[in-house]
Design a protein around this motif. Structure first.
Motif, PDB file in Angstrom:
ATOM      1  N   MET A 324     -42.835  53.004   0.345  1.00 51.88           N
ATOM      2  CA  MET A 324     -44.114  52.568  -0.557  1.00 51.88           C
ATOM      3  C   MET A 324     -44.824  53.694  -0.184  1.00 51.88           C
ATOM      4  O   MET A 324     -45.072  54.151  -1.951  1.00 51.88           O
ATOM      5  N   LEU A 325     -45.572  53.551  -0.135  1.00 51.64           N
ATOM      6  CA  LEU A 325     -47.139  54.523   0.162  1.00 51.64           C
ATOM      7  C   LEU A 325     -47.088  55.997   0.971  1.00 51.64           C
ATOM      8  O   LEU A 325     -47.961  56.458   0.693  1.00 51.64           O
ATOM      9  N   GLY A 326     -45.559  56.262   1.645  1.00 52.36           N
ATOM     10  CA  GLY A 326     -45.173  57.923   2.061  1.00 52.36           C
ATOM     11  C   GLY A 326     -45.754  58.413   3.337  1.00 52.36           C
ATOM     12  O   GLY A 326     -46.216  57.289   3.619  1.00 52.36           O
ATOM     13  N   TRP A 327     -45.246  58.910   3.459  1.00 51.11           N
ATOM     14  CA  TRP A 327     -45.945  59.972   4.752  1.00 51.11           C
ATOM     15  C   TRP A 327     -47.272  59.252   4.923  1.00 51.11           C
ATOM     16  O   TRP A 327     -47.808  59.161   5.874  1.00 51.11           O
ATOM     17  N   ALA A 328     -47.905  59.944   3.915  1.00 51.74           N
ATOM     18  CA  ALA A 328     -49.692  59.625   3.921  1.00 51.74           C
ATOM     19  C   ALA A 328     -50.069  58.564   4.065  1.00 51.74           C
ATOM     20  O   ALA A 328     -50.712  58.326   5.071  1.00 51.74           O
ATOM     21  N   GLY A 329     -49.906  57.821   3.581  1.00 54.50           N
ATOM     22  CA  GLY A 329     -49.758  55.901   4.015  1.00 54.50           C
ATOM     23  C   GLY A 329     -49.621  55.682   4.980  1.00 54.50           C
ATOM     24  O   GLY A 329     -50.516  54.903   6.172  1.00 54.50           O
ATOM     25  N   ALA A 330     -47.934  56.476   5.802  1.00 57.44           N
ATOM     26  CA  ALA A 330     -48.115  55.227   6.634  1.00 57.44           C
ATOM     27  C   ALA A 330     -48.120  56.143   8.032  1.00 57.44           C
ATOM     28  O   ALA A 330     -49.035  55.504   9.066  1.00 57.44           O
ATOM     29  N   LEU A 331     -48.752  57.578   7.367  1.00 53.73           N
ATOM     30  CA  LEU A 331     -50.126  57.866   8.734  1.00 53.73           C
ATOM     31  C   LEU A 331     -51.261  57.375   9.258  1.00 53.73           C
ATOM     32  O   LEU A 331     -51.842  56.814   9.734  1.00 53.73           O
ATOM     33  N   LEU A 332     -51.525  56.235   7.899  1.00 52.48           N
ATOM     34  CA  LEU A 332     -52.793  56.137   8.117  1.00 52.48           C
ATOM     35  C   LEU A 332     -52.736  54.292   8.295  1.00 52.48           C
ATOM     36  O   LEU A 332     -54.224  54.492   9.098  1.00 52.48           O
ATOM     37  N   ILE A 333     -51.884  53.967   8.038  1.00 53.54           N
ATOM     38  CA  ILE A 333     -52.055  52.913   8.760  1.00 53.54           C
ATOM     39  C   ILE A 333     -51.408  53.124  10.265  1.00 53.54           C
ATOM     40  O   ILE A 333     -52.448  52.086  10.964  1.00 53.54           O
ATOM     41  N   GLY A 334     -51.041  53.862  10.464  1.00 50.64           N
ATOM     42  CA  GLY A 334     -50.360  54.319  11.859  1.00 50.64           C
ATOM     43  C   GLY A 334     -51.764  54.202  12.709  1.00 50.64           C
ATOM     44  O   GLY A 334     -51.988  53.876  13.691  1.00 50.64           O
ATOM     45  N   LEU A 335     -53.129  55.399  11.986  1.00 47.70           N
ATOM     46  CA  LEU A 335     -54.098  55.363  12.761  1.00 47.70           C
ATOM     47  C   LEU A 335     -54.677  54.510  12.986  1.00 47.70           C
ATOM     48  O   LEU A 335     -55.177  54.330  13.677  1.00 47.70           O
ATOM     49  N   LEU A 336     -54.803  53.455  11.716  1.00 42.52           N
ATOM     50  CA  LEU A 336     -55.299  52.504  11.520  1.00 42.52           C
ATOM     51  C   LEU A 336     -54.921  51.477  13.149  1.00 42.52           C
ATOM     52  O   LEU A 336     -55.830  51.107  13.923  1.00 42.52           O
ATOM     53  N   PHE A 337     -53.587  51.369  13.488  1.00 39.20           N
ATOM     54  CA  PHE A 337     -54.000  51.179  14.562  1.00 39.20           C
ATOM     55  C   PHE A 337     -53.500  51.674  15.395  1.00 39.20           C
ATOM     56  O   PHE A 337     -54.289  50.550  17.094  1.00 39.20           O
ATOM     57  N   LEU A 338     -53.873  53.043  15.808  1.00 41.72           N
ATOM     58  CA  LEU A 338     -54.104  53.702  16.463  1.00 41.72           C
ATOM     59  C   LEU A 338     -56.164  53.228  17.163  1.00 41.72           C
ATOM     60  O   LEU A 338     -56.227  53.129  17.903  1.00 41.72           O
ATOM     61  N   LEU A 339     -56.897  53.395  15.740  1.00 46.98           N
ATOM     62  CA  LEU A 339     -58.181  52.808  16.373  1.00 46.98           C
ATOM     63  C   LEU A 339     -58.128  51.228  17.243  1.00 46.98           C
ATOM     64  O   LEU A 339     -59.293  51.282  17.622  1.00 46.98           O
ATOM     65  N   MET A 340     -57.237  50.141  16.172  1.00 41.77           N
ATOM     66  CA  MET A 340     -57.962  48.936  17.180  1.00 41.77           C
ATOM     67  C   MET A 340     -56.992  49.004  18.369  1.00 41.77           C
ATOM     68  O   MET A 340     -57.916  48.101  19.459  1.00 41.77           O
ATOM     69  N   ILE A 341     -56.359  49.898  18.489  1.00 42.95           N
ATOM     70  CA  ILE A 341     -56.149  50.127  20.096  1.00 42.95           C
ATOM     71  C   ILE A 341     -57.355  50.783  20.916  1.00 42.95           C
ATOM     72  O   ILE A 341     -57.181  50.444  22.424  1.00 42.95           O
ATOM     73  N   TRP A 342     -57.439  52.124  20.211  1.00 38.88           N
ATOM     74  CA  TRP A 342     -58.317  52.537  21.368  1.00 38.88           C
ATOM     75  C   TRP A 342     -59.391  51.361  21.188  1.00 38.88           C
ATOM     76  O   TRP A 342     -60.273  51.727  22.960  1.00 38.88           O
ATOM     77  N   ARG A 343     -59.758  50.755  20.075  1.00 41.43           N
ATOM     78  CA  ARG A 343     -61.359  49.984  20.513  1.00 41.43           C
ATOM     79  C   ARG A 343     -61.249  48.624  21.340  1.00 41.43           C
ATOM     80  O   ARG A 343     -62.350  48.441  22.056  1.00 41.43           O
ATOM     81  N   ILE A 344     -59.866  48.214  21.660  1.00 41.11           N
ATOM     82  CA  ILE A 344     -59.498  47.385  22.174  1.00 41.11           C
ATOM     83  C   ILE A 344     -59.721  47.178  24.127  1.00 41.11           C
ATOM     84  O   ILE A 344     -60.035  47.353  24.764  1.00 41.11           O
ATOM     85  N   SER A 345     -59.360  48.932  24.181  1.00 41.66           N
ATOM     86  CA  SER A 345     -59.567  49.374  25.192  1.00 41.66           C
ATOM     87  C   SER A 345     -61.346  49.651  25.849  1.00 41.66           C
ATOM     88  O   SER A 345     -60.979  49.952  26.616  1.00 41.66           O
ATOM     89  N   ARG A 346     -61.914  49.835  25.021  1.00 41.96           N
ATOM     90  CA  ARG A 346     -63.453  50.136  24.808  1.00 41.96           C
ATOM     91  C   ARG A 346     -64.283  49.404  25.177  1.00 41.96           C
ATOM     92  O   ARG A 346     -64.600  49.086  26.505  1.00 41.96           O
ATOM     93  N   ILE A 347     -63.182  48.124  25.354  1.00 46.79           N
ATOM     94  CA  ILE A 347     -64.320  46.579  25.094  1.00 46.79           C
ATOM     95  C   ILE A 347     -63.592  46.760  26.381  1.00 46.79           C
ATOM     96  O   ILE A 347     -64.826  45.882  27.364  1.00 46.79           O
ATOM     97  N   PHE A 348     -62.821  46.731  26.851  1.00 46.50           N
ATOM     98  CA  PHE A 348     -62.106  46.240  28.554  1.00 46.50           C
ATOM     99  C   PHE A 348     -62.968  47.012  28.895  1.00 46.50           C
ATOM    100  O   PHE A 348     -63.253  46.191  30.512  1.00 46.50           O
ATOM    101  N   GLN A 349     -63.817  48.458  29.263  1.00 45.86           N
ATOM    102  CA  GLN A 349     -64.438  49.203  30.018  1.00 45.86           C
ATOM    103  C   GLN A 349     -65.797  49.180  29.836  1.00 45.86           C
ATOM    104  O   GLN A 349     -66.319  49.031  30.824  1.00 45.86           O
TER     105      GLN A 349
END
Length: 424
Positions: A324-349
């Protein structure tokens, strides 16, 4: 100024009732210690108390500083990402099925709304009240898994339990219960590596009986991460894990001789899908073709190649998003997931409470595994298994489980700045 007047003025600036109680106790202890030292130096009781209060500084400055430092906070970054991804997933279904389809936009709206409400309720709930119930949660989780053995409802060979005849759930539904269970049990003085291994083996066996291998994998990863992050002896953990892995591999090798032809075909279809293009390799080739045809900007207006089968809106939703959104849209969604994972790891610390750290580490493991496996198999890097992509896949069960995870993480963050003093 008398110490009681000083404490009252400081407390008047502190909005959190819980923080106020502990800050008052801490300041009272400091004043008592300072007063005692001054009395030893020859000051009278009243003079020593007044001087001790004066040396503490301005009560308004102290109160404002303490209020800012110790009041409950909301992690607006993680909360915003949670709400944005939930809204994005809902918009996806509205766009695809606004003209009517077997998938219900209204049901998905209820699911997303319910998940947001659940996350908000958990956010303001004091997670620490759940710590003493770890063994109870574990028992309840095991009893629910036993119920799957008596189910007469099966989907893809896995038993399901009907909830008030509205919808059915598989065994992954108990993951939040086991998350709370292990977080609590690992704080118990009775817990040790060998007891943890026995509890894991028993509960994993109950998962295996439900023939839900993705649930077994998610559960195993969650337990492994939480046990490793606990205070248990690391050397004993490594030895126990080595023994368990050796046993599992040995049993797997022994069972290979009993595998049937179609089971071997599943293994080989992932490696060489071209040789099985008419059978199990078909889906691998189909997903690869859709990803290749997506281009950078996708086919938002023409989705003829997407058949909108159940799998394309659940397990393979990332392929649908990419097309639907192309590789650019998929990359954006993937980066948002990475940000969420990074944020949870920061909270753990930043979390100091051991029980809170266990909850965050377990939630991190489950969420990261879901995202990694779902995207990985959609892109052809991992074998196809049934794992939903958080916030994007259709269905209430995935939405509620991830709402529990994020609600607990946000609750831990909400309380992390409140000082808990056991001894003063």
């Amino acid at each position: 100024m008398r110490s009681n007047h000083f404490l009252d003025e400081v407390s008047s600036y502190i909005r959190s009732k819980e923080a106020k109680k502990y800050i008052e106790a801490e300041l009272k202890a400091h004043l008592h210690q300072a007063k005692t030292e001054l009395v030893k130096k020859g000051y009278k009781e009243d003079e020593a108390e007044e001087l001790a209060v004066r040396n503490m500084g301005s009560p308004s400055d102290i109160g404002q500083k303490m209020d800012k430092l110790h009041r409950p906070k909301i992690d607006w970054k993680l909360m915003s990402m949670f709400l944005f991804m939930s809204a994005t997933g809902l918009f996806l279904f509205w766009f695809l099925f606004k003209d009517g389809n077997s998938f219900s936009v209204l049901k998905q709206l209820y699911s997303v709304t319910g998940s947001v409400i659940l996350a908000c309720v958990l956010l303001f709930f004091d997670y620490r009240k759940l710590q003493k119930w770890g063994w109870v949660f574990f028992t309840i989780g095991c009893l629910i898994l036993v119920q799957f053995q008596y189910s007469n409802v099966f989907v893809h060979g896995s038993p399901r339990i009907n909830i008030m005849d509205l919808f059915s759930v598989d065994s992954i539904v108990v993951l939040p219960l086991f998350l709370l269970a292990w977080a609590g049990m690992l704080q118990s003085k009775k817990m040790n590596v060998y007891l943890a291994a026995i509890l894991y083996i028993c509960s994993a066996f109950l998962f295996m009986v439900t023939t839900n291998l993705p649930a077994v994998a998610l559960y195993s990863l969650m337990v492994a991460v939480m046990v490793w992050k606990s205070s248990l002896n690391k050397r004993k953990i490594l030895i126990t894990v080595a023994v368990l892995l050796t046993t599992c591999v040995s049993l797997l090798l022994i069972s290979l001789k009993d595998l049937r032809a179609y089971q071997f075909e599943r293994l080989f279809a992932f490696v060489t899908p071209e040789k099985f293009s008419d059978t199990l390799g078909y889906m691998y080739l189909k997903l690869e073709k859709l990803i290749e045809d997506a281009g950078w900007f996708g086919h938002f207006g023409s989705l003829g190649k997407i058949d909108f089968s159940n799998e394309m809106m659940t397990d393979f939703i990332f392929v649908t998003i990419t097309y639907m959104l192309g590789w650019a849209g998929a990359l954006l969604i993937g980066l948002l997931f990475l940000l969420m994972i990074w944020r949870i790891s920061r909270i753990f610390q930043t979390v100091k409470d051991p029980f809170g750290k266990m909850l965050v580490s377990g939630s991190f493991a489950i969420f990261t595994a879901q995202v990694t496996v779902s995207i990985g198999m959609s892109l052809g890097f991992l074998p196809i298994i049934s794992v939903s992509l958080p916030f994007m896949s259709y269905g209430a069960l995935s939405a509620m489980i991830n709402a529990c995870l994020f609600g607990l993480v946000l609750s831990v963050y909400h309380k992390k700045n409140i000082i808990l003093m056991k001894k003063i």
